[in-house]
Design an enzyme around this catalytic site. Structure first.
Site, mmCIF file in Angstrom:
data_model
loop_
_atom_site.group_PDB
_atom_site.id
_atom_site.type_symbol
_atom_site.label_atom_id
_atom_site.label_comp_id
_atom_site.label_asym_id
_atom_site.label_seq_id
_atom_site.Cartn_x
_atom_site.Cartn_y
_atom_site.Cartn_z
ATOM 1 N N HIS A 1 0.849 -1.198 0.000
ATOM 2 C CA HIS A 1 0.000 0.000 0.000
ATOM 3 C C HIS A 1 0.875 1.234 0.000
ATOM 4 O O HIS A 1 1.922 1.235 0.654
ATOM 5 C CB HIS A 1 -0.932 0.004 1.221
ATOM 6 C CG HIS A 1 -2.102 0.893 1.022
ATOM 7 N ND1 HIS A 1 -2.042 2.246 1.255
ATOM 8 C CD2 HIS A 1 -3.345 0.637 0.544
ATOM 9 C CE1 HIS A 1 -3.218 2.776 0.954
ATOM 10 N NE2 HIS A 1 -4.021 1.834 0.518
ATOM 11 N N ASP B 1 -7.875 -5.552 0.051
ATOM 12 C CA ASP B 1 -8.384 -6.424 -1.012
ATOM 13 C C ASP B 1 -7.985 -7.877 -0.853
ATOM 14 O O ASP B 1 -8.459 -8.734 -1.601
ATOM 15 C CB ASP B 1 -7.879 -5.922 -2.376
ATOM 16 C CG ASP B 1 -8.524 -4.606 -2.753
ATOM 17 O OD1 ASP B 1 -9.723 -4.464 -2.478
ATOM 18 O OD2 ASP B 1 -7.838 -3.730 -3.300
HETATM 19 N N1 CMC Z 1 4.202 -7.549 -4.952
HETATM 20 C C1 CMC Z 1 5.535 -7.518 -5.162
HETATM 21 N N2 CMC Z 1 6.299 -6.414 -5.021
HETATM 22 C C2 CMC Z 1 5.667 -5.282 -4.667
HETATM 23 C C3 CMC Z 1 4.283 -5.230 -4.434
HETATM 24 C C4 CMC Z 1 3.548 -6.421 -4.581
HETATM 25 N N3 CMC Z 1 2.223 -6.430 -4.373
HETATM 26 N N4 CMC Z 1 3.923 -3.968 -4.099
HETATM 27 C C5 CMC Z 1 5.043 -3.246 -4.129
HETATM 28 N N5 CMC Z 1 6.103 -4.029 -4.461
HETATM 29 C C6 CMC Z 1 7.524 -3.644 -4.551
HETATM 30 C C7 CMC Z 1 7.824 -2.876 -5.819
HETATM 31 O O1 CMC Z 1 8.207 -3.733 -6.870
HETATM 32 C C8 CMC Z 1 8.939 -1.967 -5.360
HETATM 33 O O2 CMC Z 1 10.123 -2.732 -5.285
HETATM 34 P P1 CMC Z 1 11.566 -2.064 -5.595
HETATM 35 O O3 CMC Z 1 11.753 -1.029 -4.513
HETATM 36 O O4 CMC Z 1 12.518 -3.189 -5.532
HETATM 37 O O5 CMC Z 1 11.436 -1.458 -6.971
HETATM 38 C C9 CMC Z 1 8.544 -1.612 -3.920
HETATM 39 O O6 CMC Z 1 7.761 -2.739 -3.471
HETATM 40 C C10 CMC Z 1 7.733 -0.335 -3.781
HETATM 41 O O7 CMC Z 1 6.625 -0.445 -4.667
HETATM 42 P P2 CMC Z 1 5.920 0.795 -5.348
HETATM 43 O O8 CMC Z 1 5.223 0.339 -6.585
HETATM 44 O O9 CMC Z 1 6.894 1.929 -5.471
HETATM 45 O O10 CMC Z 1 4.871 1.186 -4.234
HETATM 46 P P3 CMC Z 1 3.599 2.099 -4.443
HETATM 47 O O11 CMC Z 1 3.349 2.751 -3.151
HETATM 48 O O12 CMC Z 1 3.785 2.981 -5.620
HETATM 49 O O13 CMC Z 1 2.440 1.062 -4.820
HETATM 50 C C11 CMC Z 1 0.616 -0.429 -4.684
HETATM 51 C C12 CMC Z 1 1.417 0.691 -3.988
HETATM 52 C C13 CMC Z 1 -0.622 -0.737 -3.854
HETATM 53 C C14 CMC Z 1 0.142 0.057 -6.068
HETATM 54 C C15 CMC Z 1 1.535 -1.690 -4.828
HETATM 55 O O14 CMC Z 1 1.921 -2.145 -3.547
HETATM 56 C C16 CMC Z 1 0.842 -2.813 -5.611
HETATM 57 O O15 CMC Z 1 0.944 -2.820 -6.841
HETATM 58 N N6 CMC Z 1 0.159 -3.753 -4.918
HETATM 59 C C17 CMC Z 1 -0.575 -4.801 -5.617
HETATM 60 C C18 CMC Z 1 -1.928 -4.257 -6.089
HETATM 61 C C19 CMC Z 1 -2.897 -4.068 -4.950
HETATM 62 O O16 CMC Z 1 -3.070 -4.934 -4.108
HETATM 63 N N7 CMC Z 1 -3.582 -2.906 -4.970
HETATM 64 C C20 CMC Z 1 -4.610 -2.603 -3.977
HETATM 65 C C21 CMC Z 1 -4.212 -1.486 -3.061
HETATM 66 S S1 CMC Z 1 -5.314 -1.345 -1.637
HETATM 67 C C22 CMC Z 1 -6.815 -0.875 -2.303
HETATM 68 C C23 CMC Z 1 -6.801 0.534 -2.777
HETATM 69 O O17 CMC Z 1 -6.843 1.456 -1.940
HETATM 70 O O18 CMC Z 1 -6.747 0.738 -3.989
#
Ligand code: CMC
Length: 431
Positions: free
Chosen positions: A315, A372
């Site tokens: 998140h 989720d």
């Molecule tokens: N699985 C594997 N690696 C992950 C995941 C994941 N679910 N989420 C983040 N990472 C890694 C990402 O690859 C990155 O690694 P590195 O630093 O080595 O490049 C690091 O963690 C930081 O990720 P980010 O994409 O910069 O983080 P963010 O804050 O931009 O993204 C997120 C947040 C929710 C989009 C992401 O965690 C994600 O894609 N999760 C899976 C989709 C999901 O479950 N979404 C629902 C969110 S809750 C409901 C809502 O409010 O929408």
């Protein structure tokens, strides 16, 4: 409605750029979160800020929802989410978010009556459902139908319309969204639509429209109603996430309520946002189909050569735990036990959670189950098909979207949203 204010602050920060010093006021939120007010940065220095994904940018002052991601805190209008989920109905929470306070007994009864008496949709609109292919994703149908509602409210074009009239339209949208959502589903399975009934409350009526048929009335189970009620409450607002920011951005051009909410529904649809609940179940189902080995998925999620992510994990804000996920997991265990369902997806989900929470990759990046991760298992147990999961999220999030749209409309500082960019394209090129 009170306009959100920050604490009075005399603190400033000095930004030194290119030999110039700019004094930026520090804004302090009610829970002591600090922000640098850079509104004069460009006019005084010519610089803008660069913040991909807006991770460090507050786009507004808001008095609706407070989140402390480090400590897993979520409050609507100051009230902890745990208390609301335990003690209040979705309709009461919607009132809290939109109007700023929990309804008194008479307000609750008036609001409920307004919702019940406005749950029908115009018959001409019902015909529109027939013009969409039955393969249409219910989110496509829902967003199209919500923006179409604008056509039935010509008064929205009147800039003199007062908030009293607006509040009635807001209640009508809350009333109609569950009808539109249920009709989207009925059309997608080729069944006749089922009209709402006055005798049912908000969530009961939705279940009735989803699952009753012209020959059989769906037997309402209070346990199922309670679980769905809580899911809606837990999704009701989450401050400036992708869809809510979309609603505010579209609304900032003074686009009408329905147009702004429809845009929010589209933003929610993506798998990184609300679409994650559908993606989680699809992921769990495929693990179960392939023999139930969760370790492969964990390895794939860590593999930087693959774009795969562990859906329902991570998140932007929560870096310790998502308080909604904890409540949802409890509801999930309780409901499945009550209904006597032994879902292999739940077993796999628990295995994944256990393995990920011990894994350095997830620990270092502070990735925990989000709202989720377990919600889809509950929805599946209720009988809601996978492609309707994000629609349920949209129904839950509607009060939050409305509250933010309204807060922005009522703000004396109305400014169209318009970020800057850093141009990195071709330099001047003559033809
Ligand atoms: N699985 C594997 N690696 C992950 C995941 C994941 N679910 N989420 C983040 N990472 C890694 C990402 O690859 C990155 O690694 P590195 O630093 O080595 O490049 C690091 O963690 C930081 O990720 P980010 O994409 O910069 O983080 P963010 O804050 O931009 O993204 C997120 C947040 C929710 C989009 C992401 O965690 C994600 O894609 N999760 C899976 C989709 C999901 O479950 N979404 C629902 C969110 S809750 C409901 C809502 O409010 O929408």
């Amino acid at each position: 409605m009170n306009t959100p204010k920050s604490k009075q602050s005399i603190e400033t920060a000095k930004v030194i750029i290119g030999g110039q010093t700019l004094s930026c006021p520090i804004i302090t939120g009610i829970e002591n979160e600090k922000a640098l007010d850079i509104s004069e940065l460009r006019s005084k220095t010519g610089f803008v800020t660069y913040d991909e994904g807006y991770s460090n940018t507050a786009s507004c002052l808001s008095g609706i929802t407070y989140i402390d991601g480090e400590n897993g805190i979520l409050r609507y209008r100051g009230i902890p989410i745990e208390e609301l989920a335990q003690k209040r109905t979705f309709v009461e929470v919607a009132h809290l978010l939109i109007f700023g306070h929990l309804p008194s007994e008479s307000e609750r009864s008036d609001f409920s009556k307004l919702l019940t008496s406005n749950c029908m949709i115009h018959d001409n609109m019902v015909k529109l459902f027939d013009s969409l292919p039955s393969s249409s994703h219910p989110m496509a149908t829902l967003s199209a139908m919500v923006v179409t509602l604008s056509a039935y409210y010509p008064e929205l074009a009147n800039p003199e319309m007062d908030m009293g009239q607006m509040n009635k339209i807001i209640a009508e949208l809350l009333a109609k969204i569950r009808t539109l959502a249920a009709y989207s589903y009925k059309k997608s399975i080729g069944e006749p639509i089922i009209y709402p009934k006055r005798k049912y409350k908000y969530v009961e009526n939705f279940l009735h429209m989803m699952f009753s048929t012209p020959v059989d009335e769906y037997p309402i189970d209070q346990e199922v109603v309670d679980a769905l009620e809580k899911i809606l409450i837990l999704h009701a607002d989450h401050e400036q996430n992708c869809s809510t920011s979309t609603v505010r951005l579209v609304g900032s051009s003074q686009a009408n309520l329905f147009a702004s909410i429809s845009a929010g529904i589209c933003a929610l649809w993506g798998p990184l946002h609300g679409g994650a609940n559908q993606a989680v179940i699809e992921m769990l189902e495929s693990i179960v189909r392939e023999g139930g080995d969760a370790t492969k998925v964990i390895e794939k999620a860590k593999d930087k050569s693959s774009s795969f992510r562990l859906m329902g994990f991570g998140h932007r804000i929560y870096k310790n735990f998502d308080p909604r996920a904890n409540i949802i997991k409890e509801i999930c265990d309780k409901l499945l036990a009550k209904l006597g369902i032994n879902d292999p997806c739940l077993e796999v989900a628990k295995q994944i959670e256990e393995a990920a929470l011990k894994d350095d990759y997830f620990i270092q990046r502070k990735l925990y189950p989000n709202v989720d991760f377990y919600s889809g298992i509950i929805l599946r147990a209720i009988g809601i098909p996978t492609n309707m999961f994000t629609v349920i999220f949209a129904m839950g999030r509607l009060p939050g979207w409305i509250a933010h749209w309204k807060e922005q409309c009522e703000s004396p500082k109305k400014k169209i949203g318009r970020p800057r960019q850093i141009y990195v394209g071709a330099p001047l090129t003559h033809i």
